[in-house]
Each structure stands twice: as C-alpha cells, then as structure tokens.
Design a protein around this motif. Sequence first.
Motif, PDB file in Angstrom:
ATOM      1  N   GLY A   1      -6.604  22.508   2.898  1.00 44.54           N
ATOM      2  CA  GLY A   1      -5.821  23.593   2.008  1.00 44.54           C
ATOM      3  C   GLY A   1      -3.949  23.295   2.197  1.00 44.54           C
ATOM      4  O   GLY A   1      -3.049  23.853   1.730  1.00 44.54           O
ATOM      5  N   GLU A   2      -3.691  22.117   3.075  1.00 42.25           N
ATOM      6  CA  GLU A   2      -2.387  21.861   3.451  1.00 42.25           C
ATOM      7  C   GLU A   2      -1.827  20.329   2.705  1.00 42.25           C
ATOM      8  O   GLU A   2      -3.429  19.644   2.726  1.00 42.25           O
ATOM      9  CB  GLU A   2      -2.263  21.181   4.817  1.00 42.25           C
ATOM     10  N   LEU A   3      -1.179  19.869   2.408  1.00 42.37           N
ATOM     11  CA  LEU A   3      -0.431  18.731   2.028  1.00 42.37           C
ATOM     12  C   LEU A   3      -0.245  17.809   3.412  1.00 42.37           C
ATOM     13  O   LEU A   3       0.085  18.181   4.054  1.00 42.37           O
ATOM     14  CB  LEU A   3       0.887  18.572   1.245  1.00 42.37           C
ATOM     15  N   VAL A   4      -1.061  16.517   3.178  1.00 47.10           N
ATOM     16  CA  VAL A   4      -0.856  16.189   4.747  1.00 47.10           C
ATOM     17  C   VAL A   4      -0.821  13.809   4.283  1.00 47.10           C
ATOM     18  O   VAL A   4      -1.198  13.855   3.186  1.00 47.10           O
ATOM     19  CB  VAL A   4      -2.272  15.583   5.642  1.00 47.10           C
TER      20      VAL A   4
ATOM     21  N   LEU B   1       0.666  -1.127   0.059  1.00 52.90           N
ATOM     22  CA  LEU B   1       0.035   0.016   0.446  1.00 52.90           C
ATOM     23  C   LEU B   1       1.064   1.464   0.103  1.00 52.90           C
ATOM     24  O   LEU B   1       1.632   1.524   0.538  1.00 52.90           O
ATOM     25  CB  LEU B   1      -0.710  -0.120   0.979  1.00 52.90           C
ATOM     26  N   PRO B   2       0.908   2.177  -0.941  1.00 53.97           N
ATOM     27  CA  PRO B   2       1.555   3.300  -1.138  1.00 53.97           C
ATOM     28  C   PRO B   2       1.454   4.525  -0.336  1.00 53.97           C
ATOM     29  O   PRO B   2      -0.044   4.501   0.148  1.00 53.97           O
ATOM     30  CB  PRO B   2       1.433   3.592  -2.760  1.00 53.97           C
ATOM     31  N   GLU B   3       2.630   5.072   0.638  1.00 50.73           N
ATOM     32  CA  GLU B   3       2.729   6.558   0.484  1.00 50.73           C
ATOM     33  C   GLU B   3       2.454   7.654   0.060  1.00 50.73           C
ATOM     34  O   GLU B   3       3.181   7.088  -0.910  1.00 50.73           O
ATOM     35  CB  GLU B   3       3.800   6.230   1.550  1.00 50.73           C
ATOM     36  N   PHE B   4       1.589   8.259   0.551  1.00 49.54           N
ATOM     37  CA  PHE B   4       1.451   9.188  -0.417  1.00 49.54           C
ATOM     38  C   PHE B   4       0.871  10.831   0.663  1.00 49.54           C
ATOM     39  O   PHE B   4      -0.040  10.216   1.339  1.00 49.54           O
ATOM     40  CB  PHE B   4       0.424   9.080  -1.707  1.00 49.54           C
ATOM     41  N   ARG B   5       0.529  11.070  -0.132  1.00 53.56           N
ATOM     42  CA  ARG B   5       0.183  13.222   0.792  1.00 53.56           C
ATOM     43  C   ARG B   5      -1.829  13.405  -0.488  1.00 53.56           C
ATOM     44  O   ARG B   5      -1.564  13.061  -1.661  1.00 53.56           O
ATOM     45  CB  ARG B   5       0.882  13.870   1.077  1.00 53.56           C
TER      46      ARG B   5
END
Length: 159
Positions: free
Chosen positions: A44-47, A35-39
């Motif tokens: 309004g923020e990348l988490v 399972l990939p890690e991504f944001r």
Amino acid sequence: MAGNGPPPKARKVRRNADPVAQTVLRWERAEAPELPEFRIERDGELVEFVWPERTREWWQMWIDSPQSDHFGSSDWQYLLDTALIHARLWRGELSAAAELRLRVAAFGATPADRARLRMVFAEADGADQGRGSSGGPSARERYGNLRMMPGGKADQGKG
C-alpha cells in the motif's frame, strides 16, 4: 519436322516468395539508457525500486556487447523491459526465466542464438592473422615457396 525432341522446359516459379514486400527503414543507432529510478507499490506504499546488483551487471554487459552497436531506440526500450524481468528472476521469481530466455535470444545472447540470427564476430578473422585456431603457421607460410618440378604431372602431354 515438328514434335521431335523434348518439350521446352517450363520456367520454374519460386513457390516460397514473400507475400508482402520488404520495408526498408532508415537506421539510427541509439545510446543505451541508464536503468531508471522509479517507485513501486509495496504493502500500500510507494517505495523506491532497487535494481539487483546482478541486473546492473547484466545491463552493463549489454551496453558493452558488440550487438549493442546495432541497437536502435526501440531495441533499448525492449531490453529495458527485459531488465525488469531479469530483476524479477534475481529476486527469486523463477517463473520469469522462460520469458527472459526468449527475450535475450532475440538479441543474440548465446552462441546458438547468434548462429540462428546469422551473427559473426568480425575480429575473429583478423585476430589469428590467417593462422587458424591452432596458432601454427598458415598454409601459405608452410608451402608458399614450393614450385612444380619440370616433368611433373602438369607438364605431361605438353610438347
């Protein structure tokens, strides 16, 4: 004399023939991706996206499933997209349930899905050693030593 007897039977033509020829593909088994890690964007923020624990268990279940022996790379990619839908469901987005059900059905998730896809488990035949589901002795073990008696029905009319 011509005209006697029934006319010759016409050769029947299959009416449900496939209009398009089948394409045979070279098979290549693919390993399951992690399972990939991504944001994701949130307020309004990348988490960092955090997979629900239930989705991680679900993903491992598919990796360990007998069906996965027959998954190619496109199957795993489709299932990876399906994992995102699974995660949405386990985060409370109940509208994802219908799409998830349709997608996992394509992989044989339930007994009904496997029956529709004509999937069977090969170990089932060997696991009971021919004893059937009851676990009792097989017919061959129960009746294997029986023989026809002379003068029985099979012998009548001979001689």
